[in-house]
Design an enzyme around this catalytic site. Structure first.
Site, short mmCIF file in Angstrom:
data_model
loop_
_atom_site.label_atom_id
_atom_site.label_comp_id
_atom_site.label_asym_id
_atom_site.label_seq_id
_atom_site.Cartn_x
_atom_site.Cartn_y
_atom_site.Cartn_z
N ASP A 158 -9.92 3.06 1.98
CA ASP A 158 -9.97 2.45 3.33
C ASP A 158 -10.59 3.42 4.34
OD1 ASP A 158 -8.83 0.00 2.67
OD2 ASP A 158 -6.80 0.72 2.98
N LYS A 178 0.80 -1.23 0.00
CA LYS A 178 0.00 0.00 0.00
C LYS A 178 0.83 1.28 0.00
CE LYS A 178 -4.25 -1.78 2.03
NZ LYS A 178 -5.30 -1.57 3.01
#
Ligand code: ATR
Length: 279
Positions: free
Chosen positions: A117, A81
């Site tokens: 997220d 990420k």
């Protein structure tokens, strides 16, 4: 009379399905393909979502092959990420601030990184509470914590970050504008109305990141860990009179936002949540 009945069947060539998927390592089990493929089917989209096991040393090649094969959509999971950001043409400001990308979209030959997220965290919490003005505590200081702290600050909650390695909590706190930091042991003394665990404690084990006695009745407790569905932390929270939220919801909502980003369509949440349960 149809063409088939006339004996002159016309086969209409169909384009191959859009390729998309998730890169992660080790591949292990991920429920993302089940959720997204169920959503594609429900929406009548010709798309196929696969899991790609990409070790860190293969990341650059994987991104290059995304360009060459015109894979239009990729989700990004552990451990990529943060490192993936260097390989993209553009990173959206929110993802830049969080410091992590979980979604890549190919737009006019440019790879654009986003983060859903934090949106998933907000929506999951908002199933049970409103966020402005809440006294929130986030356990952990890794990538997941960054998205959750950003989300809570963005929604006007007062946020404290507690982490085993206190210096990491301090850095995250300063960078994202949280109110304070400390160690998970401090929770006993901290009044709070929202608690979110972003550490991996409780993953496939019966451990909790904090003592049950430090949990508060009438608070909302969310665990980013989704395996098992009811973690020790959530069980303790329920016993103490708090409201539990399972990690499943963060995942379902962040996936729903990815789908919206990729297709412009509203995600069939029930379908995705069921696919998550059944996988
Ligand atoms: P992610 O990107 O999923 O957040 P990460 O960056 O590896 O993953 O962060 C994992 C988090 O879980 C960290 O906050 C870590 O604490 P440290 O910063 O002290 O390493 C926390 N964590 C992992 N195992 C833990 C354990 N056994 N006890 C307490 N915290 C733990």
């Amino acid at each position: 009379m149809s063409r088939a009945e006339q004996g002159r069947l016309t086969v209409v060539p169909r384009p191959p399905p859009d390729q998309c998927g998730i890169i992660l390592h080790p591949a292990g089990h991920t429920r993302s393909p089940a959720m997204h493929n169920a959503a594609f089917a429900a929406l009548g989209l010709q798309a196929e979502y696969r899991a790609f096991d990409v070790p860190p040393e293969g990341l650059a090649d994987a991104i290059q092959s995304m360009r060459e094969r015109e894979i239009r959509q990729l989700a990004v999971s552990i451990p990529h990420k943060q490192t993936v950001m260097a390989h993209l043409d553009e990173v959206e400001p929110t993802a830049e601030q969080i410091g992590a990308v979980n979604t890549i979209t190919l737009r006019e030959n440019r790879l654009v990184g986003s983060n859903t997220d934090w949106l998933g965290a907000i929506q999951a919490l908002e199933r049970e509470t409103t966020l402005p003005g809440q006294q929130a505590v986030v356990l952990g200081a890794g990538g997941a914590a960054r998205a959750v702290v950003y989300a809570l600050c963005e929604r006007g909650a007062e946020v404290l970050v507690l982490n085993r390695t206190v210096e990491r909590a301090r850095d995250l706190c300063q960078e994202l504008g949280a109110k304070g930091f400390g160690s998970p042991d401090d929770l006993e003394e901290i009044p709070h109305s929202v608690l979110v665990n972003t550490t991996s404690v409780g993953l496939s084990s019966d451990e909790s990141p904090v003592r049950a006695t430090s949990l508060r009745a009438h608070s909302v407790v969310m665990d980013a860990v989704y395996e098992p569905a009811v973690t020790r932390l959530l069980r303790d929270a329920t016993e103490r009179g708090a409201t539990p939220i399972g990690g499943k919801w963060m995942l379902v909502y962040q996936a729903a936002h990815q789908l919206k980003l990729w297709t412009g369509l509203d995600a069939p949440l029930d379908v995705m949540a069921s696919a998550f349960d059944e996988d």
